[in-house]
Design a protein around this motif. Sequence first.
Motif, PDB file in Angstrom:
ATOM      1  N   ARG A 146      13.523   1.737  -9.010  1.00  0.00           N
ATOM      2  CA  ARG A 146      14.061   1.406  -7.672  1.00  0.00           C
ATOM      3  C   ARG A 146      12.909   0.954  -5.983  1.00  0.00           C
ATOM      4  O   ARG A 146      12.715   0.286  -5.466  1.00  0.00           O
ATOM      5  CB  ARG A 146      15.308   2.049  -7.277  1.00  0.00           C
ATOM      6  CG  ARG A 146      16.318   2.526  -7.892  1.00  0.00           C
ATOM      7  CD  ARG A 146      17.229   4.263  -7.474  1.00  0.00           C
ATOM      8  NE  ARG A 146      18.006   4.323  -7.987  1.00  0.00           N
ATOM      9  CZ  ARG A 146      18.705   5.362  -8.346  1.00  0.00           C
ATOM     10  NH1 ARG A 146      18.233   6.221  -7.486  1.00  0.00           N
ATOM     11  NH2 ARG A 146      19.870   5.778  -9.420  1.00  0.00           N
ATOM     12  N   ILE A 147      11.417   1.910  -6.709  1.00  0.00           N
ATOM     13  CA  ILE A 147      10.934   1.586  -5.620  1.00  0.00           C
ATOM     14  C   ILE A 147      10.209   0.135  -5.840  1.00  0.00           C
ATOM     15  O   ILE A 147      10.179  -0.669  -4.433  1.00  0.00           O
ATOM     16  CB  ILE A 147       9.779   2.782  -5.408  1.00  0.00           C
ATOM     17  CG1 ILE A 147      10.818   4.043  -5.157  1.00  0.00           C
ATOM     18  CG2 ILE A 147       8.297   3.083  -4.965  1.00  0.00           C
ATOM     19  CD1 ILE A 147       9.420   5.310  -5.202  1.00  0.00           C
ATOM     20  N   ASP A 161       0.795  -1.365  -0.039  1.00  0.00           N
ATOM     21  CA  ASP A 161      -0.390   0.433   0.375  1.00  0.00           C
ATOM     22  C   ASP A 161       0.596   1.087   0.095  1.00  0.00           C
ATOM     23  O   ASP A 161       0.653   2.263  -0.986  1.00  0.00           O
ATOM     24  CB  ASP A 161      -0.673  -0.152   1.213  1.00  0.00           C
ATOM     25  CG  ASP A 161      -1.727  -1.221   1.324  1.00  0.00           C
ATOM     26  OD1 ASP A 161      -2.337  -1.814  -0.050  1.00  0.00           O
ATOM     27  OD2 ASP A 161      -2.652  -1.252   2.230  1.00  0.00           O
ATOM     28  N   LEU A 162       1.796   1.523   0.441  1.00  0.00           N
ATOM     29  CA  LEU A 162       2.558   2.583   0.813  1.00  0.00           C
ATOM     30  C   LEU A 162       3.813   2.548  -0.293  1.00  0.00           C
ATOM     31  O   LEU A 162       3.971   3.714  -0.880  1.00  0.00           O
ATOM     32  CB  LEU A 162       4.141   2.126   2.357  1.00  0.00           C
ATOM     33  CG  LEU A 162       4.533   3.238   2.940  1.00  0.00           C
ATOM     34  CD1 LEU A 162       4.164   4.658   2.350  1.00  0.00           C
ATOM     35  CD2 LEU A 162       5.564   2.837   3.294  1.00  0.00           C
ATOM     36  N   ARG A 163       3.741   1.194  -0.573  1.00  0.00           N
ATOM     37  CA  ARG A 163       4.676   1.296  -2.315  1.00  0.00           C
ATOM     38  C   ARG A 163       3.503   2.113  -2.801  1.00  0.00           C
ATOM     39  O   ARG A 163       4.012   3.426  -3.659  1.00  0.00           O
ATOM     40  CB  ARG A 163       5.170  -0.025  -2.801  1.00  0.00           C
ATOM     41  CG  ARG A 163       5.958  -0.055  -3.864  1.00  0.00           C
ATOM     42  CD  ARG A 163       6.876  -0.653  -4.216  1.00  0.00           C
ATOM     43  NE  ARG A 163       6.117  -1.806  -3.768  1.00  0.00           N
ATOM     44  CZ  ARG A 163       6.858  -3.405  -3.674  1.00  0.00           C
ATOM     45  NH1 ARG A 163       8.195  -3.633  -3.931  1.00  0.00           N
ATOM     46  NH2 ARG A 163       5.638  -4.133  -3.637  1.00  0.00           N
ATOM     47  N   ASN A 164       2.315   1.725  -2.960  1.00  0.00           N
ATOM     48  CA  ASN A 164       0.923   2.067  -4.514  1.00  0.00           C
ATOM     49  C   ASN A 164       1.908   3.736  -4.042  1.00  0.00           C
ATOM     50  O   ASN A 164       0.708   4.473  -4.959  1.00  0.00           O
ATOM     51  CB  ASN A 164       0.871   1.721  -4.678  1.00  0.00           C
ATOM     52  CG  ASN A 164       0.928  -0.306  -4.598  1.00  0.00           C
ATOM     53  OD1 ASN A 164       1.235  -0.114  -5.496  1.00  0.00           O
ATOM     54  ND2 ASN A 164      -0.045  -1.039  -4.520  1.00  0.00           N
ATOM     55  N   ILE A 165       1.595   4.017  -2.873  1.00  0.00           N
ATOM     56  CA  ILE A 165       0.508   5.193  -3.032  1.00  0.00           C
ATOM     57  C   ILE A 165       2.253   6.306  -3.058  1.00  0.00           C
ATOM     58  O   ILE A 165       2.311   7.421  -3.477  1.00  0.00           O
ATOM     59  CB  ILE A 165       0.932   5.775  -1.038  1.00  0.00           C
ATOM     60  CG1 ILE A 165      -0.780   5.214  -0.838  1.00  0.00           C
ATOM     61  CG2 ILE A 165       0.989   7.504  -0.869  1.00  0.00           C
ATOM     62  CD1 ILE A 165      -1.281   5.170   0.962  1.00  0.00           C
ATOM     63  N   THR A 166       3.137   5.379  -2.971  1.00  0.00           N
ATOM     64  CA  THR A 166       4.665   6.497  -2.905  1.00  0.00           C
ATOM     65  C   THR A 166       5.069   6.714  -4.470  1.00  0.00           C
ATOM     66  O   THR A 166       5.565   7.878  -4.669  1.00  0.00           O
ATOM     67  CB  THR A 166       5.783   6.023  -2.533  1.00  0.00           C
ATOM     68  OG1 THR A 166       5.401   5.576  -1.376  1.00  0.00           O
ATOM     69  CG2 THR A 166       7.308   6.491  -2.292  1.00  0.00           C
ATOM     70  N   LEU A 167       4.398   5.749  -4.686  1.00  0.00           N
ATOM     71  CA  LEU A 167       4.387   5.427  -6.869  1.00  0.00           C
ATOM     72  C   LEU A 167       4.147   6.679  -7.700  1.00  0.00           C
ATOM     73  O   LEU A 167       3.999   6.984  -8.139  1.00  0.00           O
ATOM     74  CB  LEU A 167       4.568   4.230  -7.250  1.00  0.00           C
ATOM     75  CG  LEU A 167       5.858   3.031  -7.062  1.00  0.00           C
ATOM     76  CD1 LEU A 167       5.333   2.230  -7.166  1.00  0.00           C
ATOM     77  CD2 LEU A 167       6.750   3.406  -8.306  1.00  0.00           C
TER      78      LEU A 167
END
Length: 423
Positions: free
Chosen positions: A179-180, A136-142
């Motif tokens: 990278r993410i 979830d955090l990765r998707n928001i960050t992307l």
Amino acid sequence: MQLDRTIPPDFRTIQTVNFPTPQTVTLDNGQPLYAINVGEQPIVRLEVLFEAGTWHEQTDGASFFTVKMLSEGTKQHTSAEISNHFDQIGAFVDLSHSPDRANIMVYGLTKHLSTILEMVSEMLTDATFPEKEFNDLRNITLQNLRINLEKNAYVASSTLKERLFGASHPYGRIQKEERITALLTSDLQNFYHQRIKGRPFRVFLSGQVGEEEIALVNQFLGQSVVSEPLLPTTNPVVESQTEPFLLNKEDAVQSSIRIGRKLFKRQHPDFYRMIVANEVFGGYFGSRLMRNIREDKGFTYGISSSIAPMRQDGYWVIGTDVKKEFTNDTLTEIQKEITLLQTELVPEDELETVKNYLAGEFAGSLNTPFEIADRVRLMVLEGLDVDFYSNYIQRLRVVTAEDIQMIAQQYWQWKDLQRVIIG
């Protein structure tokens, strides 16, 4: 009696400020606590800080995501339960990350410090990095990154730092989608064990705090065994570039301009001269850049220059957004203002105005216990002299017009400045 608004109010020149001395305590496990007991409200800010920034990671992005995930689950509590724990006592949690360090910061009422520490201690020793919350955090960050990459100002600022320090340097490294996407929860767990769990830390406690609150910190954070990090601090090579960088966007209405150079840390002998010189040039609303490019020429709504000193290095940057057709004219006027400072001394009345502004701005930045704590933290982490802020205004006061001219001549040569234009 009617107020005569043609008569300016009396004012007093600020010559010095009384900067409070923090109480320094060593916890039972040898970690330092800095207590700043100021303020009249029963509030507290707890900050636990680790040497766990980008500078210390082996996998790109591990530092940022590790810190952000500390509140997303422990062995005892889920993400929702952790959030509810803080919400019930009206506490606010901020998990932040920088190239140099990472920290967990919590604001709350002093009477709830024990409850705050209970969960903070758990997050620092028993974080689990659950897969769902990480995705979830990765998707928001992307999503945020993709939005930012559409903004010329974001791309210009990121590109400038990348070209000043190098794409692989912690101060020049920027978020990349690939990278993410490649990050794994195991990367975060590894970084957590290498740099946070059971590793050295510093605690800053500010607000209405006393011996009882210090004892609570020692109870919750001072009993764990602490050992040195598994990974040593790296010494990356700086790869600066000076040739201009232009990215043309056909559909762009504006150009984002960033001009700058690598500079120095706060300990440098020219630091105070640079502060005053920068303020004259573009540091405040009455600066030369604003008067020329905003007020006289109308090229932009705002333009400024600023110093960004960091722990290991620093940089200086000029930033503005202008209509595309004004790009070259803006660059010409910026260069013209630099040349003026290099060839003509700043008039005494202008210099005095800037010094008074800087003194008032500094004094006004010490209104709350948390603002004072920010200064204390900076002194501790940057290894500054104990009188750095006590003598701050006096050191600015002695800067001369000749000093400013020297700064402009030595550090602002046009050929040495990196120029980034996006738009």
